[in-house]
Design an enzyme around this catalytic site. Sequence first.
Site, mmCIF file in Angstrom:
data_model
loop_
_atom_site.group_PDB
_atom_site.id
_atom_site.type_symbol
_atom_site.label_atom_id
_atom_site.label_comp_id
_atom_site.label_asym_id
_atom_site.label_seq_id
_atom_site.Cartn_x
_atom_site.Cartn_y
_atom_site.Cartn_z
ATOM 1 N N GLU A 138 34.920 41.729 24.682
ATOM 2 C CA GLU A 138 33.971 42.192 25.680
ATOM 3 C C GLU A 138 32.976 43.139 25.005
ATOM 4 O O GLU A 138 33.355 44.189 24.483
ATOM 5 C CB GLU A 138 34.684 42.915 26.821
ATOM 6 C CG GLU A 138 33.731 43.324 27.930
ATOM 7 C CD GLU A 138 34.424 44.034 29.080
ATOM 8 O OE1 GLU A 138 34.076 43.754 30.233
ATOM 9 O OE2 GLU A 138 35.298 44.875 28.809
ATOM 10 N N GLU A 150 40.731 47.858 37.818
ATOM 11 C CA GLU A 150 39.704 46.817 37.673
ATOM 12 C C GLU A 150 39.108 47.012 36.300
ATOM 13 O O GLU A 150 38.434 48.007 36.044
ATOM 14 C CB GLU A 150 38.654 46.963 38.782
ATOM 15 C CG GLU A 150 37.913 45.675 39.079
ATOM 16 C CD GLU A 150 36.768 45.419 38.132
ATOM 17 O OE1 GLU A 150 36.957 44.583 37.211
ATOM 18 O OE2 GLU A 150 35.727 46.035 38.288
ATOM 19 N N LYS A 171 36.417 61.042 40.891
ATOM 20 C CA LYS A 171 35.936 61.418 39.560
ATOM 21 C C LYS A 171 34.811 60.482 39.156
ATOM 22 O O LYS A 171 35.047 59.346 38.743
ATOM 23 C CB LYS A 171 37.055 61.350 38.517
ATOM 24 C CG LYS A 171 36.561 61.696 37.106
ATOM 25 C CD LYS A 171 37.509 61.221 36.032
ATOM 26 C CE LYS A 171 36.915 61.421 34.635
ATOM 27 N NZ LYS A 171 35.657 60.648 34.410
ATOM 28 N N CYS A 223 31.506 44.007 33.982
ATOM 29 C CA CYS A 223 32.737 43.325 33.585
ATOM 30 C C CYS A 223 32.695 41.840 33.892
ATOM 31 O O CYS A 223 33.411 41.053 33.265
ATOM 32 C CB CYS A 223 33.940 43.976 34.253
ATOM 33 S SG CYS A 223 33.775 44.180 36.032
#
Length: 477
Positions: free
Chosen positions: A378, A249, A175, A283
């Site tokens: 973040e 992750e 996907k 990230c």
Amino acid sequence: MIELKHFINGEYTKKEENFRNIYNPSKQKDIGTIPIASEEEILDTIKCANEALKQWSNTPSEKRAEYLYKIAQGLEKRKDDIAKNITLCMGKPLKEALLDVEDAIACYSYYAESSKDIDAENQKIVSLEDTDYNISKRYEPVGVVGLIVPWNFPTVTTAWKVAPALAAGCTVILKPSGVSPIPEHILAEISKEINLPNGVLNILYGGANLAQELTKSEDIAKISFTGSTRVGQELTCISAPSLKNLSLELGGKSALIACEDADIDEVATLACNGIFFNNGQMCSATSRVLIHKNIYTKVLEKLKQKVEELKIGDPLDMGTDIGPLSSKKQFNTVCNYFEIAKEEKLACLTGGKKLDGNYVSPTIYYDVFKTSRLWQEEIFGPILCVNPFDTIEEAIIMANDTEYGLAASVISKDQNQAISIANSLKAGIIWINTDQIVLPQLSWGGYKKSSIGRELGEEGLNSFRELKHIIMPKEKY
């Protein structure tokens, strides 16, 4: 306009009624469409992948490795085309997109080389001296896997998942992100060109519903997801009833510690590279920089200079350092943090501004208090927060004071000191006196809310395999 189609069982589907647009953030216009997978298409794809599993899992590992080599060669031949489409989809500077494709090629090549002897390894018998038994250790593919990849590193994160999954003997339902789907469409074209068996690699487009349906399906053995921590938590809940094999992750809030003996220019360079590469949309972005108080002022001066030298512009221009943010949504998110910074009365060294289109200025805030949302959350944008420290112990505590633990960096001329700091940091990847180098031979993943499991390296291959031991009496064989 580009019209993408699902790739199921080696064939493209017909034109879909339900679709969404592909947006070019630099030109602020739609450049194509992707279909939205229906429930029928999802079920059909899962069925096809399961039907292909028996043949593919029994294909000799050396033959599977040959297909991976061919994928790497296909990417190499179309490197410029893939990189251009990465840039068109998400605004990543072209010179960075080219590096991404090279990383993907290296990943497929690594797993091709490292996995070709899987069958030979599975046939080895281990004789234990203190027992009357021979033992064989055998690795087998987990089965059909659902791979859910993010928008910020198309091609790269796809390679991190597809390469080890295929090497292990799994069949794949991929996907791609709706933000940057075109590069993965090219992967489908390559798989047809190399005659990859039907049903081994399937590509479905869709939104959150597709990810949820793949995760809850009893006919999918494993989900590997890269994306936000919030979505990772949701998928964990959805997968709980089936106790599905899950790799995640997720987010990060990486710190860089610059010791008193660090070179001023090196600190500024590595800090800028760590946060402004890919416009901070990664990230592992070095979003928190901790600088010893005795070099703090000089580093701030050098940081300001380097940031203001960055070229903001058309991402297709090889001289551009900073392109647009990937989408209007991401642009609004980053701009909202500019407003939060004003509310928190943070000191801005440079930047902090909206620019035309989906562009923002690369930004540095300094003397940021530890409970600031910009220090803790973040952001996924080009915003750097900087603070001084007095002692190494204080720096380590500050660096570890986060719910994430993906990566960190240390800069020091004293190697023993740098290693000692690295050993004390709660993160999965530590760079010392270097940029964020990622090698396919090494694992990728972190502590706390940053990940479950590891990608890349032998650990990445094993995440798509089940381990079986077979025990036999020695005297009978």
